[in-house]
Every structure is written in structure tokens, then in C-alpha cells.
Design a protein around this motif. Sequence first.
Motif, PDB file in Angstrom:
ATOM      1  N   GLY A  91     -16.602   6.430   7.647  1.00 46.00           N
ATOM      2  CA  GLY A  91     -16.617   7.851   7.348  1.00 46.00           C
ATOM      3  C   GLY A  91     -15.632   8.209   6.249  1.00 46.00           C
ATOM      4  O   GLY A  91     -14.912   7.377   5.717  1.00 46.00           O
ATOM      5  N   ALA A  92     -15.625   9.534   5.910  1.00 49.96           N
ATOM      6  CA  ALA A  92     -14.700  10.017   4.889  1.00 49.96           C
ATOM      7  C   ALA A  92     -13.280   9.969   5.428  1.00 49.96           C
ATOM      8  O   ALA A  92     -13.063  10.125   6.623  1.00 49.96           O
ATOM      9  CB  ALA A  92     -15.058  11.451   4.522  1.00 49.96           C
ATOM     10  N   GLU A  93     -12.336   9.729   4.512  1.00 51.15           N
ATOM     11  CA  GLU A  93     -10.938   9.650   4.949  1.00 51.15           C
ATOM     12  C   GLU A  93     -10.270  11.015   4.918  1.00 51.15           C
ATOM     13  O   GLU A  93      -9.288  11.244   5.620  1.00 51.15           O
ATOM     14  CB  GLU A  93     -10.134   8.692   4.050  1.00 51.15           C
ATOM     15  N   ILE A  94     -10.813  11.926   4.089  1.00 49.76           N
ATOM     16  CA  ILE A  94     -10.173  13.250   3.953  1.00 49.76           C
ATOM     17  C   ILE A  94     -11.244  14.342   4.080  1.00 49.76           C
ATOM     18  O   ILE A  94     -12.334  14.229   3.516  1.00 49.76           O
ATOM     19  CB  ILE A  94      -9.454  13.379   2.591  1.00 49.76           C
ATOM     20  N   THR A  95     -10.909  15.374   4.826  1.00 47.69           N
ATOM     21  CA  THR A  95     -11.791  16.537   4.917  1.00 47.69           C
ATOM     22  C   THR A  95     -11.088  17.699   4.213  1.00 47.69           C
ATOM     23  O   THR A  95      -9.937  18.022   4.545  1.00 47.69           O
ATOM     24  CB  THR A  95     -12.070  16.906   6.392  1.00 47.69           C
ATOM     25  N   VAL A  96     -11.789  18.293   3.252  1.00 48.52           N
ATOM     26  CA  VAL A  96     -11.201  19.398   2.486  1.00 48.52           C
ATOM     27  C   VAL A  96     -11.891  20.697   2.896  1.00 48.52           C
ATOM     28  O   VAL A  96     -13.121  20.759   2.955  1.00 48.52           O
ATOM     29  CB  VAL A  96     -11.371  19.171   0.966  1.00 48.52           C
TER      30      VAL A  96
ATOM     31  N   SER B 202     -13.324   8.120  -4.425  1.00 49.85           N
ATOM     32  CA  SER B 202     -14.490   7.352  -4.836  1.00 49.85           C
ATOM     33  C   SER B 202     -15.792   8.112  -4.621  1.00 49.85           C
ATOM     34  O   SER B 202     -16.778   7.901  -5.321  1.00 49.85           O
ATOM     35  CB  SER B 202     -14.548   6.022  -4.087  1.00 49.85           C
ATOM     36  N   ASP B 203     -15.794   9.030  -3.656  1.00 51.72           N
ATOM     37  CA  ASP B 203     -17.018   9.793  -3.400  1.00 51.72           C
ATOM     38  C   ASP B 203     -16.673  11.085  -2.669  1.00 51.72           C
ATOM     39  O   ASP B 203     -15.616  11.180  -2.025  1.00 51.72           O
ATOM     40  CB  ASP B 203     -17.989   8.936  -2.567  1.00 51.72           C
ATOM     41  N   ALA B 204     -17.551  12.043  -2.755  1.00 55.01           N
ATOM     42  CA  ALA B 204     -17.348  13.308  -2.030  1.00 55.01           C
ATOM     43  C   ALA B 204     -18.706  13.935  -1.763  1.00 55.01           C
ATOM     44  O   ALA B 204     -19.637  13.785  -2.552  1.00 55.01           O
ATOM     45  CB  ALA B 204     -16.475  14.259  -2.847  1.00 55.01           C
TER      46      ALA B 204
ATOM     47  N   VAL C  27     -14.307  13.604   1.759  1.00 57.74           N
ATOM     48  CA  VAL C  27     -13.856  12.801   0.619  1.00 57.74           C
ATOM     49  C   VAL C  27     -13.616  11.356   1.041  1.00 57.74           C
ATOM     50  O   VAL C  27     -12.937  11.095   2.040  1.00 57.74           O
ATOM     51  CB  VAL C  27     -12.557  13.399   0.032  1.00 57.74           C
ATOM     52  N   LYS C  28     -14.212  10.450   0.269  1.00 55.88           N
ATOM     53  CA  LYS C  28     -13.995   9.019   0.507  1.00 55.88           C
ATOM     54  C   LYS C  28     -13.028   8.527  -0.572  1.00 55.88           C
ATOM     55  O   LYS C  28     -13.224   8.790  -1.753  1.00 55.88           O
ATOM     56  CB  LYS C  28     -15.331   8.288   0.398  1.00 55.88           C
ATOM     57  N   THR C  29     -11.983   7.848  -0.133  1.00 55.47           N
ATOM     58  CA  THR C  29     -10.995   7.364  -1.113  1.00 55.47           C
ATOM     59  C   THR C  29     -11.350   5.942  -1.547  1.00 55.47           C
ATOM     60  O   THR C  29     -12.103   5.240  -0.872  1.00 55.47           O
ATOM     61  CB  THR C  29      -9.568   7.374  -0.503  1.00 55.47           C
TER      62      THR C  29
END
Lengths: 333, 224
Positions: free
Chosen positions: A13-18, A46-48, A163-165
Motif C-alpha cells: 500500500g501507500a506509505e503516506i496519506t495526504v 514514486s506514485d500517487a 502516496v507511494k515513496t
Amino acid sequence: MEESVQTTFNEGGAEITVTNATNIGGNSGLLDMSFIDDLKNVTNVSDAVGQLSVSESPESYSQSKNIMGNMFYGINASKLNLAGISDVNGSIFDENSFEAIVGVRYCELNNVSIGDNITFLGHDFKIVGTFETGIVMKDNAAYISLDTLQNISDTQEVSSILVKTSEGANDTVVSQNIRDKYENVSTLTSSEMSSMLDDVIGILDTASLAISGLAIFVGAIGVVNTMVMTVYERTKEIGVLKSIGWKSKKILTMILGETLVLTTLSGIIGSILGILIAEIGIRLIGTNRFSLVYTPKTFILAFGITIIVGIIGGVYPAYKASKLAPTEALRYE
Amino acid sequence: MELIRLTNVLKQYDGGAVTALNNINLSIESGSFVSIIGPSGSGKSTLLNMLGALDSPDSGQVIINGVDLAKQKDLSDFRRQEIGFIFQLHNLLPNLNVQENVEIPLMDAKMSEKDKHRRALIFIEAVGLLDKRKQKPNKLSGGERQRVAIARALVNFPSIILADEPTGALDTKTGRKVLDVLRFVHESINATLIVVTHDRDVAKLAERTIEIRDGQVINDYYNR
């Protein structure tokens, strides 16, 4: 459980939620779609993907099987992995369609499966797949095309951006960079999220421990009271036993033995009553909201505590009885 | 042969306000039947408790069968082996039947369960209650209960039988029957029988009567 939560958040999954910093649970703080591309340009991102979440409150609490209401997430089908959904049983929804994939918990609560239709905001959605993430909120929701959800909810914005880092990047640093660059957003990393859940779990554990401790304390007082009364009622009997040569140690053993029998029996009766009351309670509340889980560990723990409480509760009256002078005990009326 | 010797035995209660036994000196022969008589509060029950190792004197010496009780750390073994107690109100355990009540003193005895049962039945038969051995105390009459208490007191073959008003709660006829049983078993096992009573007719049945008042021996005589 805590380890499981951490693993679940990190797996694919994504590492950060904005989110919009002004979003306080309502729809006021949505984010513009263009912001997704802005975030993609931040170093080590790397992706969002944008995600819109819309909930439909139940018409009435008693009619709803899901006390939180129906939660629908809109997301691009190709970016489901950023939402932590990697395996889908069936197929993924098509973009701009009225198809949905639903969590296993949602299926259980609403008694639906692949091929069934579900209604949301007055529109019918066909279930084309199911998934399980291990996170209750997601497994209790449905995922549909972002465009479709934006259309039926009359918005072109998103609630959050996942957000994927880049591999090897420090999530905390990336998160801080985003906040530094964009003042009106707040960020939450997966480790912060799991830490928050850890705190919640910790609070629940503490509360559970406090309630158990209180129950044990009250139980111990009950046992001590019962045993003290028993000893008082049998004072003369103890005097007779002492006068015919019973040792203090034997009387101590007798009273403690009786306490253990009493507490073991109460443990058995308590367990049976507990199961009966829980079963009756769950039927009164409703069949699907909660499920009862009986594990050997629970019963072993309950019996262990019962016996420990019994020993602690029995020691004082047993000691008191064993130390009674025979003449005093014989005079007791 | 001297079995019991009391030398200057003093026992006080309430910090010395009440003197139950005031420098008592006494000697009792083995195998004798002694009655202790006196009004209420004279100290006779306190004396019986001293003789039964249930209480200890504030000063003085109690020697039973050559054993100085003050020098014994734990008197429970002594009580079990040497003393048989009979109380005014029998004090049987209500949840146990006649045989189980009689077997209580044998609980720690080094003998098989079969031998314990056999021993108990001998004494239950001696007090005439063999047919009621499985009955609970609440199904027995007052006299029968006291006979069970006698069997319980004797089952260990004690050297001393101490009876505290054993007929006090019984009518005259039943009381006499109980005393006959008590005398019979006392003679059968040749134990020393000491009966506390306030009834002079009961006291007269003993070979020797010791009269107590205000914690002192005021009279000590043989009845025959």
C-alpha cells in the motif's frame, strides 16, 4: 495484533496519506485533482493516486447492519494496490462503470456476494469482486471507479491522496517535505497510522485490564467474605476438631481445600452462565454485528484467575481459623 | 499410679480481674472416676480445659502421664492420643453421619480405612447405636447424640476421658442411661474418667468428688 496491523499497512500500500489540513471529518476539506501530479514531482515520491470517500448514513440505526453506514471509496482501478488491495477475488471494476468490489466484512454484514447488486446514493452497483485487507474499515467498504463516485456525488475533487515513496526512501522525511512544500495539507505515514492504532489498542488493553482487575477485586472480596462467614459459622466445629487433636495445619488445609472447591465450582458455573448470557445478549442485539469467540486460552485464563483469587481469598479466613484457640472456638455461639 | 498432677495452677482472665483458678494443687490416679462439682463460674470448666490441654495456666505446672504440658510445642498430638472430650452439647458435625463422626479422631491414625471403620463400629456398638450408624445427628435424639459423642471420645483409646456436663442437656432418665454407658466404656478400657457437673447425684456416682468454688478446691472426698 499490533504486528499484524503494521504488516497490513506496509504490504504494497501507500506509505503516506495526504489530506486537506482543514478536513475535519466532513467534505469541506477536499483536494483538487491537479494536486496529485504536484505530489508526483516531490522528491522520492514514486506514485500517487486520488481517493474519494463517501459514506451513506443508514436511514435508521436499527435497519442498518453496519453501524458505521455504507462507506464507498472511489479510486482508479489500476492503482488499487496503493489502497492496500492486492488480491481481488473475481474481477476489478471497469472505469466509469457501475461495478464495485467489496470487502469481505461488507459481504458478511449485508449478505451479498459476487453478482449481487448493491445500492448507493440511489444507484445500483454490481459486485464484480471481493477483497480482504485485514483492516476493518476497508473490509467493511466498497471500492468503485473514482470517476463514477465523483459523478454521483457531484464533485471533481478527492478526499485524500495516497502516496507511494521510492524504494529506500525515508517516509518520514518525504512526509515532512510534502508538509513543508504545501502548507494546507496534513500527512500521515503508515508507521504513524499504525502507531496511532497501537495507542488505541493500548488504551483498549488498559481499559480491558482495568475492568478485569476490578472484576477480580470484587470477586476476591466476595470469596473472602463468603469464606470468613463460613469460618464464623463453623467456629464451634473448628473448636471441636482442635479439641480432638486436629493440627492447625490440617484445619488450614481443610479451609483452603474448601475454598478451592468453591472457586472451581464457581468458575465452571460462571463460565456456563457467561456463555449463556453472551449468547442471549448477541441474539437480542442482532445476529450479524458481533461474533462471539471462545478460545481455550480465555477459559484457561479465567480458571487460573479464579483459582488464584480463591487461594488469595481463602488464605486469610483459613489462617484465622487455624489460629483460633480451641477454648475460644468452643465457647462461640 | 498418679496420672495427673497440678501444682499451683493459676489462671486469670481480663488482665487479672477474674481469677478462674487460684493456685490449684491436685493429683488424680490413673483409671479413677472423678467428679468435679461446683456452682457456675467456680472454675470447673477452666480446670477441665487445663486437664484436656485446651488451655494453659498463667503460672504453675500441669503434668499428665509424666508430660509437662508447658514444655510441649504442639499439644494437638497429645490431645489426640491421650484425651477424649465429651461436651455438654455433644458438638457432633452435622454434615457427617454417626460413623463418620466417630471416625474423625482416627483421621491421622496410622491404620487402614478398614481398621478405622472396624474400630469405630466397636464403639458405636458399645454405645448401642449400631443400627443408626448411617444416620445424621439431626435424626437422633439428645441422648443418642451424646452416646455418639462418647463413642467419638473413646475411639482413640484415650487415657483420660473428660466430660463437661455430659447430662446437662438431657432429662434425668436419659442422663442416667448416658452415664451408665460412660461408666461401662470407662471400665472397659480402664481410662481415667473426669466428669464436670453441678448435679450432686451425678457427682456421687464417681469414686471421688472434688468441690471447687472461686477457683479453689474447697472439698475433696471419696464417695465409697
